[in-house]
Design a protein around this motif. Structure first.
Motif, PDB file in Angstrom:
ATOM      1  N   ASP A 173       0.817  -1.215   0.000  1.00  0.00           N
ATOM      2  CA  ASP A 173       0.000   0.000   0.000  1.00  0.00           C
ATOM      3  C   ASP A 173       0.852   1.266   0.000  1.00  0.00           C
ATOM      4  O   ASP A 173       0.318   2.376  -0.001  1.00  0.00           O
ATOM      5  CB  ASP A 173      -0.970   0.018   1.181  1.00  0.00           C
ATOM      6  N   ASP A 174       2.181   1.109  -0.002  1.00  0.00           N
ATOM      7  CA  ASP A 174       3.086   2.250  -0.138  1.00  0.00           C
ATOM      8  C   ASP A 174       3.687   2.230  -1.542  1.00  0.00           C
ATOM      9  O   ASP A 174       3.501   1.275  -2.291  1.00  0.00           O
ATOM     10  CB  ASP A 174       4.197   2.185   0.915  1.00  0.00           C
ATOM     11  N   TYR A 175       4.437   3.264  -1.914  1.00  0.00           N
ATOM     12  CA  TYR A 175       5.031   3.262  -3.252  1.00  0.00           C
ATOM     13  C   TYR A 175       6.213   4.226  -3.331  1.00  0.00           C
ATOM     14  O   TYR A 175       6.373   5.104  -2.487  1.00  0.00           O
ATOM     15  CB  TYR A 175       3.988   3.604  -4.319  1.00  0.00           C
ATOM     16  N   TRP A 176       7.041   4.000  -4.356  1.00  0.00           N
ATOM     17  CA  TRP A 176       8.235   4.824  -4.574  1.00  0.00           C
ATOM     18  C   TRP A 176       7.948   5.889  -5.628  1.00  0.00           C
ATOM     19  O   TRP A 176       7.197   5.656  -6.585  1.00  0.00           O
ATOM     20  CB  TRP A 176       9.395   3.950  -5.048  1.00  0.00           C
ATOM     21  N   ILE A 177       8.573   7.047  -5.463  1.00  0.00           N
ATOM     22  CA  ILE A 177       8.321   8.149  -6.392  1.00  0.00           C
ATOM     23  C   ILE A 177       9.583   8.630  -7.094  1.00  0.00           C
ATOM     24  O   ILE A 177       9.500   9.373  -8.075  1.00  0.00           O
ATOM     25  CB  ILE A 177       7.648   9.348  -5.685  1.00  0.00           C
ATOM     26  N   ASP A 178      10.750   8.243  -6.613  1.00  0.00           N
ATOM     27  CA  ASP A 178      12.005   8.634  -7.254  1.00  0.00           C
ATOM     28  C   ASP A 178      12.488   7.465  -8.103  1.00  0.00           C
ATOM     29  O   ASP A 178      12.789   6.390  -7.584  1.00  0.00           O
ATOM     30  CB  ASP A 178      13.053   8.987  -6.197  1.00  0.00           C
ATOM     31  N   GLU A 179      12.572   7.659  -9.420  1.00  0.00           N
ATOM     32  CA  GLU A 179      12.929   6.561 -10.315  1.00  0.00           C
ATOM     33  C   GLU A 179      14.398   6.143 -10.184  1.00  0.00           C
ATOM     34  O   GLU A 179      14.796   5.101 -10.705  1.00  0.00           O
ATOM     35  CB  GLU A 179      12.609   6.924 -11.763  1.00  0.00           C
ATOM     36  N   PHE A 180      15.190   6.950  -9.477  1.00  0.00           N
ATOM     37  CA  PHE A 180      16.591   6.595  -9.239  1.00  0.00           C
ATOM     38  C   PHE A 180      16.835   6.207  -7.770  1.00  0.00           C
ATOM     39  O   PHE A 180      17.978   6.156  -7.328  1.00  0.00           O
ATOM     40  CB  PHE A 180      17.507   7.764  -9.616  1.00  0.00           C
ATOM     41  N   LYS A 181      15.760   5.946  -7.036  1.00  0.00           N
ATOM     42  CA  LYS A 181      15.882   5.621  -5.611  1.00  0.00           C
ATOM     43  C   LYS A 181      16.868   4.474  -5.375  1.00  0.00           C
ATOM     44  O   LYS A 181      17.822   4.611  -4.603  1.00  0.00           O
ATOM     45  CB  LYS A 181      14.514   5.249  -5.031  1.00  0.00           C
ATOM     46  N   LEU A 182      16.638   3.349  -6.007  1.00  0.00           N
ATOM     47  CA  LEU A 182      17.516   2.193  -5.807  1.00  0.00           C
ATOM     48  C   LEU A 182      18.945   2.491  -6.234  1.00  0.00           C
ATOM     49  O   LEU A 182      19.896   2.125  -5.551  1.00  0.00           O
ATOM     50  CB  LEU A 182      16.992   0.975  -6.574  1.00  0.00           C
ATOM     51  N   GLN A 183      19.095   3.152  -7.379  1.00  0.00           N
ATOM     52  CA  GLN A 183      20.432   3.443  -7.888  1.00  0.00           C
ATOM     53  C   GLN A 183      21.218   4.296  -6.896  1.00  0.00           C
ATOM     54  O   GLN A 183      22.397   4.036  -6.625  1.00  0.00           O
ATOM     55  CB  GLN A 183      20.343   4.155  -9.240  1.00  0.00           C
ATOM     56  N   LYS A 184      20.575   5.319  -6.354  1.00  0.00           N
ATOM     57  CA  LYS A 184      21.245   6.206  -5.398  1.00  0.00           C
ATOM     58  C   LYS A 184      21.666   5.435  -4.143  1.00  0.00           C
ATOM     59  O   LYS A 184      22.791   5.597  -3.643  1.00  0.00           O
ATOM     60  CB  LYS A 184      20.318   7.358  -5.006  1.00  0.00           C
ATOM     61  N   GLN A 185      20.772   4.604  -3.629  1.00  0.00           N
ATOM     62  CA  GLN A 185      21.080   3.873  -2.398  1.00  0.00           C
ATOM     63  C   GLN A 185      22.162   2.818  -2.624  1.00  0.00           C
ATOM     64  O   GLN A 185      23.076   2.665  -1.808  1.00  0.00           O
ATOM     65  CB  GLN A 185      19.808   3.224  -1.839  1.00  0.00           C
ATOM     66  N   ILE A 186      22.073   2.103  -3.735  1.00  0.00           N
ATOM     67  CA  ILE A 186      23.071   1.064  -4.023  1.00  0.00           C
ATOM     68  C   ILE A 186      24.429   1.690  -4.310  1.00  0.00           C
ATOM     69  O   ILE A 186      25.463   1.189  -3.845  1.00  0.00           O
ATOM     70  CB  ILE A 186      22.621   0.185  -5.203  1.00  0.00           C
ATOM     71  N   ASP A 187      24.458   2.793  -5.040  1.00  0.00           N
ATOM     72  CA  ASP A 187      25.732   3.486  -5.282  1.00  0.00           C
ATOM     73  C   ASP A 187      26.385   3.864  -3.962  1.00  0.00           C
ATOM     74  O   ASP A 187      27.603   3.692  -3.783  1.00  0.00           O
ATOM     75  CB  ASP A 187      25.504   4.743  -6.131  1.00  0.00           C
ATOM     76  N   PHE A 188      25.585   4.390  -3.039  1.00  0.00           N
ATOM     77  CA  PHE A 188      26.139   4.789  -1.739  1.00  0.00           C
ATOM     78  C   PHE A 188      26.682   3.588  -0.973  1.00  0.00           C
ATOM     79  O   PHE A 188      27.805   3.616  -0.464  1.00  0.00           O
ATOM     80  CB  PHE A 188      25.084   5.510  -0.900  1.00  0.00           C
ATOM     81  N   LEU A 189      25.896   2.526  -0.886  1.00  0.00           N
ATOM     82  CA  LEU A 189      26.309   1.357  -0.114  1.00  0.00           C
ATOM     83  C   LEU A 189      27.509   0.651  -0.748  1.00  0.00           C
ATOM     84  O   LEU A 189      28.403   0.168  -0.044  1.00  0.00           O
ATOM     85  CB  LEU A 189      25.134   0.381   0.018  1.00  0.00           C
ATOM     86  N   GLU A 190      27.553   0.620  -2.071  1.00  0.00           N
ATOM     87  CA  GLU A 190      28.679  -0.016  -2.755  1.00  0.00           C
ATOM     88  C   GLU A 190      29.969   0.782  -2.565  1.00  0.00           C
ATOM     89  O   GLU A 190      31.056   0.207  -2.530  1.00  0.00           O
ATOM     90  CB  GLU A 190      28.369  -0.147  -4.247  1.00  0.00           C
ATOM     91  N   ASN A 191      29.844   2.105  -2.452  1.00  0.00           N
ATOM     92  CA  ASN A 191      31.021   2.967  -2.333  1.00  0.00           C
ATOM     93  C   ASN A 191      31.410   3.289  -0.892  1.00  0.00           C
ATOM     94  O   ASN A 191      32.418   3.961  -0.656  1.00  0.00           O
ATOM     95  CB  ASN A 191      30.785   4.281  -3.094  1.00  0.00           C
ATOM     96  N   ASN A 192      30.623   2.819   0.056  1.00  0.00           N
ATOM     97  CA  ASN A 192      30.902   3.075   1.471  1.00  0.00           C
ATOM     98  C   ASN A 192      30.732   1.766   2.235  1.00  0.00           C
ATOM     99  O   ASN A 192      29.666   1.477   2.796  1.00  0.00           O
ATOM    100  CB  ASN A 192      29.955   4.145   2.023  1.00  0.00           C
ATOM    101  N   GLY A 193      31.803   0.989   2.256  1.00  0.00           N
ATOM    102  CA  GLY A 193      31.751  -0.358   2.797  1.00  0.00           C
ATOM    103  C   GLY A 193      31.437  -0.460   4.272  1.00  0.00           C
ATOM    104  O   GLY A 193      31.058  -1.541   4.749  1.00  0.00           O
ATOM    105  N   ASP A 194      31.580   0.643   5.028  1.00  0.00           N
ATOM    106  CA  ASP A 194      31.274   0.589   6.457  1.00  0.00           C
ATOM    107  C   ASP A 194      29.792   0.826   6.737  1.00  0.00           C
ATOM    108  O   ASP A 194      29.367   0.804   7.899  1.00  0.00           O
ATOM    109  CB  ASP A 194      32.126   1.601   7.227  1.00  0.00           C
ATOM    110  N   TYR A 195      29.002   1.033   5.683  1.00  0.00           N
ATOM    111  CA  TYR A 195      27.549   1.175   5.827  1.00  0.00           C
ATOM    112  C   TYR A 195      26.858  -0.080   5.297  1.00  0.00           C
ATOM    113  O   TYR A 195      27.251  -0.621   4.259  1.00  0.00           O
ATOM    114  CB  TYR A 195      27.039   2.388   5.049  1.00  0.00           C
ATOM    115  N   VAL A 196      25.813  -0.541   5.991  1.00  0.00           N
ATOM    116  CA  VAL A 196      25.134  -1.774   5.592  1.00  0.00           C
ATOM    117  C   VAL A 196      23.649  -1.568   5.306  1.00  0.00           C
ATOM    118  O   VAL A 196      22.981  -2.479   4.802  1.00  0.00           O
ATOM    119  CB  VAL A 196      25.286  -2.866   6.663  1.00  0.00           C
ATOM    120  N   ILE A 197      23.127  -0.396   5.626  1.00  0.00           N
ATOM    121  CA  ILE A 197      21.695  -0.147   5.447  1.00  0.00           C
ATOM    122  C   ILE A 197      21.472   1.336   5.157  1.00  0.00           C
ATOM    123  O   ILE A 197      22.216   2.190   5.653  1.00  0.00           O
ATOM    124  CB  ILE A 197      20.913  -0.593   6.706  1.00  0.00           C
ATOM    125  N   ALA A 198      20.462   1.620   4.331  1.00  0.00           N
ATOM    126  CA  ALA A 198      20.177   3.010   3.965  1.00  0.00           C
ATOM    127  C   ALA A 198      18.676   3.232   3.852  1.00  0.00           C
ATOM    128  O   ALA A 198      17.929   2.360   3.404  1.00  0.00           O
ATOM    129  CB  ALA A 198      20.855   3.362   2.643  1.00  0.00           C
TER     130      ALA A 198
END
Length: 321
Positions: A113-138
């Motif tokens: 019943d919820d939804y996403w509105i930013d079409e780059f949401k996943l890309q932004k979060q995955i880019d951050f997590l892939e480039n910052n190894g000390d982070y595990v969740i966003a």
């Protein structure tokens, strides 16, 4: 950047393992599920992802809608259609059902019943997590929707572009909503989660934070829908606060890393709110003999100062006049 529509159209020729598994739970969401699926399918990414939707024996047309999407996108949309309601059996969907199916390195969560509105949401979060190894969740910011009204939070004004979340900062403010969550799959073991009697989304976050830091990314990634059919929103204010207190207390008792001043403060605030809400139920026949409201009041007073006990007793007397 590759357009996700191209990925979908050429999915039969794409043998890559999905980098992200989107897990979605649905129940009687016929009015909302298309918007949720649309938000997933509209994601523009440089990597493949899969969508796993669990329907908990809906009695409306939700299963039929899911079958349509699964037929249209057979290699990206996977559906689990229950014949008997699992929530009533205390089954946790993501840990018991969808999580074991997920093939991705990362897990993204969003209710039907919820939804996403930013079409780059996943890309932004995955880019951050892939480039910052000390982070595990966003997580990201989100809008609150009631009927057709969209109400923003004030996070963009009070939080930086990247706000680091750990046991010293989590829940202050409460910006860790499930619909925006993406985490490394190997940071959370379903068997560990199932050990918690009062397990909630916060339990998942706490288990993940044992393996690294969290990041609140200050952009609006999705919409949290407030409606009368929401499972949590139908509960009484007392239940909402007391269940959250029991959840945080269980985390504090079982996860040593969580024993910070911040978590203690959150626990105290939830217990106080629970006791206040319990007072309001004293004249309610349905809750008159219930154990939980009495437990909340007793536990709060046991830890309170003499002055607080006197004030609370006066409030109790007034509530019974």
């Amino acid at each position: 950047m590759k357009n996700q529509n191209d990925i979908i159209l050429n999915w039969k020729d794409n043998t890559e393992k999905p980098l992200v598994s989107i897990l979605c739970d649905a129940y009687n969401h016929e009015k909302f599920i298309k918007e949720a699926l649309g938000g997933f399918l509209n994601q523009k990414t440089t990597f493949p992802f899969e969508i796993i939707v669990h329907d908990d024996a809906s009695t409306d047309s939700t299963p039929a809608i899911l079958k349509e999407y699964a037929a249209k996108y057979p290699l990206i949309v996977k559906c689990i259609l229950q014949k008997e309601n699992q929530y009533s059996k205390k089954v946790n969907f993501w840990s018991d059902v969808t999580f074991p199916m997920a093939k991705g390195k990362y897990i993204a969560l969003c209710e039907g019943d919820d939804y996403w509105i930013d079409e780059f949401k996943l890309q932004k979060q995955i880019d951050f997590l892939e480039n910052n190894g000390d982070y595990v969740i966003a997580w990201t910011d989100y809008l609150n929707r009631k009927d057709n009204e969209l109400v923003p939070n004030d996070f963009k004004d009070i939080l930086p572009k990247i706000y680091t979340i750990d046991f010293n900062t989590i829940f202050q403010p409460y910006c860790t909503y499930t619909l925006t969550c993406v985490f490394k799959k190997d940071a959370v073991a379903p068997l560990d989660y199932k050990k918690f009697k009062y397990g909630k989304d916060n339990t998942l976050y706490a288990l993940a934070l044992c393996h690294g830091k969290g990041a609140f990314m200050n952009f609006q990634g999705g919409v949290y829908r407030l409606h009368s059919g929401g499972v949590y929103s139908l509960k009484t204010p007392f239940f909402q606060r007391y269940s959250s207190y029991l959840n945080i207390k269980e985390i504090f008792e079982n996860i040593p890393q969580s024993r910070t001043d911040n978590i203690k403060k959150v626990m105290h605030s939830l217990l106080k709110a629970s006791a206040v809400e319990a007072l309001k139920l004293r004249k309610n026949d349905e809750f008159k003999n219930a154990k939980e409201p009495k437990n909340a009041i007793d536990e709060y007073l046991e830890k309170a100062s003499l002055l607080v006990k006197i004030k609370f007793l006066w409030r109790y007397i007034k509530s019974n006049i």
